[in-house]
Design an enzyme around this catalytic site. Structure first.
Site: not given
Lengths: 405, 405, 405, 405
Positions: B16, B98, B127, B182
């Protein structure tokens, strides 16, 4: 000495409350009414009647009530609607039984025309507070006799001497030094405090635990259980509808078999000191997980977060004995209101001390697969919206950042 | 099309973000700086360098940083000081990584003179919010490119087609339909979302779990572990002092071995939908219990309750991406202040999926055996005081009761 | 009777504490140390020294301290940083002085080797709690003598008889039935309670008020005052820098002149009953408005809201006497942290009982005219962002709505 | 361009919404339904009908509703039950009207078979959020057209040009540069924002204020007013029972006459920026004081404190547009529950800009003179109880103190 005419005693039939019974008769020269509650503690209660009769209590003044259904329906379940935990760990098994006892003591006082109540809780613990706050709230003019705060029988030796002098039977356990722990049980839990547990750096003895097998001794195969909820309360297990107290008993059986629900902690008492307690709450431990599970799909996010933010205060109120306070009632109204969509079922896996939610479903689910999917959602959600969402949420921080903060 | 000159991309080296790298070059005609972080996710990072070079990224524009120590010391441990849990269950393993990535992206942007950042988070998840709120807070004028919210490669097919058209290697996994979930991993946890998990009423497959053995496969003998704390942070295991990231890695190893820290839940995303997530947080699950254990003897009651009452909001802030906000920082100041006496050790028992605190001690303990004892305390506590305590606490309810409430 | 050797008495020099002084000497046969504080109550304190000497107190045991600066700097201003109000109205003028007195009593006890303290607060009020919680927190082993809870001089007649029998001067006011109110004053306020005020449905007499003119008697022209803040505290008035206590005195003068700061309310005491109190807080009333004014442009929104959400609990802690508790200190750390950008000036208009903020500015302002304007903002804010913002905030409600909720 | 078939427009009849009406017809080629609400803003509404007819709106598609009673009864009064104030100052006059308009828009959409709604709020303010969150909550599939976020008429000049080009009448005010402020009025308040107010360090012009005389111009004699409450809502003034909207109108008249309820503040908008607003809330300002006054004698202490602790969040929800959210409803259930004993009367004194509670009484009062008195209480309260109360409350701090904390 006393202006007490008739006193309702929370009477277990055990040594301590038997001594209290006699001491009340002697000290206050008053009539005694005994109240013995079946809260599911798993003890034979008829012996209490025989003992009470022996002390000269009138038959109509001996109350032995099965309050198990009321206990679970009107106290335990309402508390679980809030996912209540005290200090991150404790499921409040003792705390939640006290207001029911306070309520019955006062109901019986009104029925029998008594002007006082009495209980066997010590002056160091939380239970005295829970009994007495409840009693005062429900009958403001009631007199309360708390022998442990009044008498001079503060050592075990003096208590035994008084018992023997008054022909109160003392069983072998007490003759041999008494129980290694102070215990309290009801359908929600059994607790252990004091004596052998007074050193928080020493692990509790395996022999202490009563309701649960050790995880090591639990079955080698996991067991799956389906719990169904209606309006936030569990109503069926594996498809079988059960009354509240039968349902909790069933969960206790399942949890106990799989070693679930043991807890060893140091907690903060309302009267100001820290105290080490051990608890077995097999059914409650399962129920808490399952209730969170069903709420996770049926409650709105902000309602769930509101409940979470209020829970510590609600737990504190129950722990501290304020069940019958107007503020607990106000919070309950909110909590109960949120539960109307908390319907559906949860599957839990029980295995050697642990309980895990593995599946859940509800006709009232707010989980929307179309929107949640990472795959194409056919336009149900416009990803571009997130840009504006983030931009505006960031705006105040960007303005501050530009000022060098 | 664009006024972007140079963009820092959070680059994993996977399919990705490789597609994104190329797409950025094509679409924005801008220079790309790649940032790849070692957060302890357990993947080889050097391949990311090779891939970046292949895309023509300048060597000095390829950042591959080991941020494991900073991650655990400055993000994970501060969060655990608050006993942080989102929605009663989730230990925030993704959320807490994050803000560190956002911080490094901005630091690198400043170092390289970049005016934009980019990431591979979708427009449906949390996210994107966490990356972007952090970036905006730290560099208000930054431009943010979120390809998933902009481009037209929204289906897996289109993405693969774009990759092939641009000579981006696609491994077998992707050719065969992609991962069934995921995933995201760092030293605190590994998470699974989406696809096979999108039906909350179906149990997750055993094969999904990566870091923990199943409780059934865990050792048949329990293991005891001593964890030492200083100022609220764990500093040693079984007497061996360890750096923050080594300590967490050790706890992960212990927890993983004993099947500890699996979680399957439906959570509420900040962007508005419910989502099902599965998590493995072996070390964190142990740490949370242990931290509560050490606080139980060292924190004042009201300070502990204050922390408990603030925790849900603190957790929400982290989950929603507000780590770098002034309100999170203000709460952190309070939380950190409370930890100065949170010193000592906790013994936990690990066994087939469960972790239990069994003992704890501290030079800063507030547990006072003299006062807590049920035996004679030599006058340390005057039981009669409890009478007045209860009477005054009951007063307002008695006054109300007399008015018939 | 007693094991008290030396007691520090909070001594005003008035009738009640003079009787207490003598009663302590007689009852406890102990040495007495007197502490008289100048908190800005506006009374001559030297007479207290003469009286103390007359009772045989050693000169070195007579403490008369000017604590005005410390009071305002370390107690009043920190409290105002939180915009503290109890029960929506009360500015805590009495509550905030008590912890300072408790602190000095204990400091003097340590200096003079005293083992006890004593005070003249009654057993029905909050002040006993504030004095004693503070003293216990700062010196856990201290003995506390609260004569009003111990002696039999509970009626005014008995007190006067004791005074006359012991040659304690009784002034005309007391001979004529005593003050119509119980009063307490310091630089922050003067309070009135009891007697003539005990009927909440009767308006307080105009003659009661001491520090403020009636709004009707205030000047017919409004007065504008500029107050400058640094780190959340006021530091200058109309451009003139002033020490904390001088600044508060100046605000009292201004407020008093314009009839500002009268309050008549029924409040809830910590000991359980409702009580009617009247207060004059001229300077504090101005300060509260001005502090909110300067925060309105310098504090981040969420930080401001966090403070607002914590304020009721913070106010409760101060009202209930927990200034020296660890939880108040923890909250203070957060509050103080938020004030670093609270700098700038506020203009208030004072007129016949009301105070209004009419202007404010700061080098640290977060007000951004470019963004706030309704006119063209040159792209500083993209209105389209609001669409996404609303869409995502609405998402959970839309999902619920589709389910028929 | 559009799939909108019929849109309900919140239509004031003024220039902006007239332009919007025409623009909707032109841009979306859809049928328009107009909704004009009488919220007590004091404007003639029939001209709106004439204008709508002129635009070709069908007579049955023109809704002009008097919603004053519903507004005050179902929105204003419920909000005042919580003593709601945003950011310490703002009485939420605009915020509380928006959910009613949203509700009517949706009701009318359902009645007329419309699939969309539209409003004239800008993309920078809170009102767009309030309208749209309400609409989405009540009709999840509704389409929303917010012209200010879509069109290119962003400057006043373009708007006027569009009006002239489309034969929409433009009055002199607009030709001369438009109003110096953006105003919004309803029975609760009138607000002023923007333009001349955009500099927070400049005082608002006296000529701006509409509903209140300046305090200087108010009568020289104070006026006393008695307000009677039932279940937390005001029901009569000076003994005259009034309907909700008549009562609020009466309070507005009284407050306006005495210069009460002006407010000038900088507030934090939900969309992220600070904004300066001026408000006149004469009746609401009186009502807030009076409601606190009646609660002060009728609410239990802890219930009052619980309400105070929840109020900031409740205010935030209303300000941010979440009236129709499940969390606001849950809080309302709690708030309403607490009001059943909030009965009685309050006397307020109105004078030159200030309102003060001077007396209050209730059959449900919890003020107990026997206990509150400083004189002999005949044993109603045992002062010695306070000793135990303090001792146990201090215990945790004493234990900590002994450890040297």
């Amino acid at each position: 000495m006393s202006d007490v005419k008739k006193v309702v005693l929370a009477y277990s039939g055990g040594l301590d409350t038997s001594v209290i019974l006699k001491w009340l008769q002697d000290t206050y020269q008053c009539e005694v009414v005994t109240f013995t509650a079946d809260l599911g503690q798993g003890e034979e209660l008829e012996p209490a009647r025989q003992k009470a009769l022996k002390f000269g209590i009138k038959p109509e003044h001996i109350y032995i009530d099965d309050v198990r259904e009321e206990f679970v329906r009107d106290f335990v379940f309402p508390m679980f609607r809030a996912n209540t935990i005290y200090e991150g760990e404790y499921l409040l098994g003792t705390s939640i039984a006290r207001p029911l006892i306070a309520k019955r003591l006062i109901e019986i006082a009104r029925e029998t025309g008594a002007d006082a109540i009495s209980h066997g809780a010590t002056g160091k613990g939380n239970d005295q507070v829970r009994f007495e706050l409840g009693a005062y709230a429900l009958m403001p003019e009631v007199k309360i006799i708390a022998p442990w705060r009044e008498w001079d029988l503060l050592s075990r030796e003096k208590l035994l001497a008084y018992a023997e002098a008054n022909d109160i039977p003392v069983d072998m356990k007490h003759k041999n030094g008494g129980a290694p722990y102070s215990m309290d049980a009801n359908l929600l839990h059994i607790s252990f405090e004091g004596r052998h547990l007074e050193d928080p750096k020493a692990e509790a003895e395996e022999s202490m635990w009563r309701w649960t097998v050790s995880p090591e001794a639990a079955p080698d195969a996991a067991e799956y259980v389906d719990i169904e909820f209606a309006n936030g309360d569990p109503v069926a297990i594996n498809g079988v509808a059960l009354k509240p107290h039968d349902l909790l008993a069933k969960l206790n059986e399942l949890g106990g078999k799989h070693g679930i629900g043991r807890l060893d902690l140091v907690e903060n008492r309302y009267v100001g000191m820290k105290s080490r307690g051990c608890y077995e709450t097999p059914g409650g431990t399962i129920l808490l997980k399952a209730h969170r599970g069903i709420e996770s799909i049926t409650l709105d996010r902000e309602v769930a977060h509101l409940k979470d933010s209020l829970m510590p205060r609600y737990a504190e109120l129950i722990y501290n004995g304020y069940w019958w306070s107007p503020e607990r009632r106000a919070l309950q109204v909110l909590i109960d209101h949120t539960q109307s969509y908390v319907n559906g079922w949860v599957r839990v896996k029980l295995y050697k001390g642990s309980v895990a939610v593995v599946a859940r479903d509800s006709k009232d689910t707010l989980f929307d697969q179309t929107i949640a999917t990472f795959d194409d959602d056919g336009g149900a959600y416009n990803q571009a919206d997130a840009g504006g969402f983030i931009k505006l949420n960031a705006l105040r921080m960007r303005i501050a950042g530009k000022k060098g903060r």
